[in-house]
Scaffold this active site. Sequence first.
Site, PDB file in Angstrom:
ATOM      1  N   GLU A   1       1.085  -1.201   0.052  1.00 11.59           N
ATOM      2  CA  GLU A   1      -0.028  -0.110   0.078  1.00 11.59           C
ATOM      3  C   GLU A   1       0.841   1.360  -0.075  1.00 11.59           C
ATOM      4  O   GLU A   1       0.694   2.313  -0.589  1.00 11.59           O
ATOM      5  CB  GLU A   1      -0.915  -0.046   1.038  1.00 11.59           C
ATOM      6  CG  GLU A   1      -1.869   1.154   1.249  1.00 11.59           C
ATOM      7  CD  GLU A   1      -2.919   1.390   0.280  1.00 11.59           C
ATOM      8  OE1 GLU A   1      -2.917   0.541  -0.632  1.00 11.59           O
ATOM      9  OE2 GLU A   1      -3.480   2.283   0.176  1.00 11.59           O
TER      10      GLU A   1
ATOM     11  N   LYS B   1     -10.919   8.617  -9.459  1.00  5.40           N
ATOM     12  CA  LYS B   1     -11.452   8.186  -8.256  1.00  5.40           C
ATOM     13  C   LYS B   1     -12.211   6.678  -8.374  1.00  5.40           C
ATOM     14  O   LYS B   1     -12.134   5.872  -7.372  1.00  5.40           O
ATOM     15  CB  LYS B   1     -12.132   9.169  -7.357  1.00  5.40           C
ATOM     16  CG  LYS B   1     -12.602   8.919  -6.072  1.00  5.40           C
ATOM     17  CD  LYS B   1     -11.426   8.667  -5.073  1.00  5.40           C
ATOM     18  CE  LYS B   1     -11.938   8.356  -3.662  1.00  5.40           C
ATOM     19  NZ  LYS B   1     -10.878   7.910  -3.002  1.00  5.40           N
TER      20      LYS B   1
HETATM   21  C1  AGP Z   1      -6.280   3.921  -4.123  1.00  4.30           C
HETATM   22  O1  AGP Z   1      -5.336   4.978  -3.612  1.00  4.30           O
HETATM   23  C2  AGP Z   1      -6.590   3.960  -5.623  1.00  4.30           C
HETATM   24  N1  AGP Z   1      -6.761   5.246  -5.973  1.00  4.30           N
HETATM   25  C3  AGP Z   1      -7.359   2.773  -6.219  1.00  4.30           C
HETATM   26  O2  AGP Z   1      -6.400   1.793  -6.112  1.00  4.30           O
HETATM   27  C4  AGP Z   1      -8.873   2.285  -5.615  1.00  4.30           C
HETATM   28  O3  AGP Z   1      -8.409   1.712  -4.011  1.00  4.30           O
HETATM   29  C5  AGP Z   1      -9.500   1.132  -6.434  1.00  4.30           C
HETATM   30  O4  AGP Z   1      -9.837   1.701  -7.757  1.00  4.30           O
HETATM   31  C6  AGP Z   1     -10.446   0.510  -5.742  1.00  4.30           C
HETATM   32  O5  AGP Z   1     -11.587   1.578  -5.456  1.00  4.30           O
HETATM   33  P1  AGP Z   1     -12.811   1.011  -4.850  1.00  4.30           P
HETATM   34  O6  AGP Z   1     -12.325   1.024  -3.328  1.00  4.30           O
HETATM   35  O7  AGP Z   1     -13.807   2.365  -4.843  1.00  4.30           O
HETATM   36  O8  AGP Z   1     -13.372   0.212  -5.386  1.00  4.30           O
END
Ligand code: AGP
Length: 609
Positions: free
Chosen positions: A482, A604
């Site tokens: 992470e 996002k």
């Molecule tokens: C995290 O910093 C990310 N931008 C990305 O990996 C994110 O966690 C992933 O796209 C999943 O999103 P969600 O939790 O909305 O499913």
Amino acid sequence: MCGIIAVTGHANAAQTLMAGLRRLAYRGYDSAGVAVHDGESIARLRAAGALENLASLDPESLSGQCGIGHTRWATHGAPTAENAHPHLSADAAIAVVHNGIIENADALRAELQAEGMTFTSETDTEVLAQALSLAVSRGEALFEAVLALMPRVQGTYGLVALDRAAPDQLVAARLGSPVALGIGGGCRLVASDPAAMVGFADDVLHLDDGDVARLTPDSIAVRSLDTGERTIEATTLTAEVNDAGRDGHAHFMLKELCEQPEAIARTVSGRLDARFGTARLGGLNIQPRDLIAFRGVKLLGCGSAHIAAECGAHLIESLARLPASAEAAAEFRYRNPVIERDLLYVVISQSGETYDTLAACNEIKRKGGTVIGINNVIGSSLARAVDGGIYLHAGPEVSVASTKAWSAMVCALGLLALYLGRVHDLSPSAGASLVKGFEALPEWLEQTYALRPAIREVTPLLTQARSVFFIGRGNAAPVAREGALKLKEIAYIHAEAYPTSELKHGPLALIEPAVPTVVVLPDDELLDKSIASLAEIRARDGKLIVVTDSDDTRIDAAAEAVIRLPKSHAALTPIVLGMGLQLLAYETAVALGREIDRPRNLAKSVTVE
Ligand code: AGP
């Protein structure tokens, strides 16, 4: 990722559209546009780049009560004004906004070109506008035309179309990309995210895959491609709005880091049972006598949610002694997975709209598995698809880089592990000690946040780096992943994560002064072994930044910098150390002058494959 807002029956439709688009902006976009019906024709404005570029074209001067708006995140074609939505058919009779990807766009385009139609953009969406205008020009009503076209479209879509011949009508459709309908006083709305409709709609209805809806200012009719006419129950719109602002913080990411202690306090609130040393998780909708029958747990998610799943697998194995494993949702769904009746499936997603996670969930359900969700957004597609689950209650997360939601996911998984543990063999005293840990967690995170100035001092070691290794063992291995993801995502520094034990099996060859290593080092039974690995890196002139809750002085002797975080409960160190890494990535990105909240190329909410 792409966002849709549409309204019919509002005095100044463009005003509503712009307000909605601003609410959707946090999802990530690279161009935007609106189209408004003025009673006779459809006027359209589009601009590449920030919403301010669209605003500078004065969209609110477009008069009309019915319109559609879109923020686009490029998939087919570059992020230019020409490729931005809404797309108009060549005869300007139909305008369309669309989220998702039309996989057979080329074949459909070729068919339409054979009919003599010409195209002005590279997008798949223009194909929909042209196909619908052809049908309408042959006398079909738009609603019927959408119903007829959708079965021929392969891929995913959430769409809204506007018809020059029907000034107050919107037609919306959904397959694999969220579409919500809103009911307000004298108006009806459509949005890909209910939060975009807050203040305009009082009630909300969610379309299911295969639904096509026709909206006028005072009516909504829905037909399913599978089952025909149908009624969808409206619920009160309770979505949280993301436009609360940054509350004086330089970035949303910083605001969300700062909010982390209270977010976690909400995740655990009402869920701890100190008397029996367990968790109360009524939302799972699974009784202990059914829960005990599960022989193992499979956890799925994408990106940070996948990494949270890895943390969860560690927690469940160690506390409940149940085999548990994590997998990237996108890989899982495409390998025709064997679904086992005595496995509990857990799908994890902040937004609840991540396409691959949702598809994995549906695959499990189709095959008869039991699936629960760990999710932040109430009423999201995932929350509605699962058999039960745990809401994070972390509050809206705007920054593309997940912080408080990631920590809340690991926290919720810790609660699940505690609950499963107490259903199995975890002793009441071990359970009670973890309950105390959850109670103290917000305070430990408060103390971690207070270390921000000390963490900032470490950043020169990273800003100069060509590449960075992140290492950790046991439950620190996913935390290292992470940390590396966060640094890549917002500081644009290449970073790789390895279990510490794997270093000498290859990556050690790359260690040199310009390639520092961030060591995630919990004070656990593997501490001595990990400290020995520090010596291996030092011997190759590698620079070490250690993020730890141990006060062992051998660490200070070996490392260039030590970020010493509060000692917490062994099961909760991933959350505390993880927050330390979030702050480290944030401060590094700030030092490099990066665009923190909207990192390049990222969205996002990833609502396409
Ligand atoms: C995290 O910093 C990310 N931008 C990305 O990996 C994110 O966690 C992933 O796209 C999943 O999103 P969600 O939790 O909305 O499913």
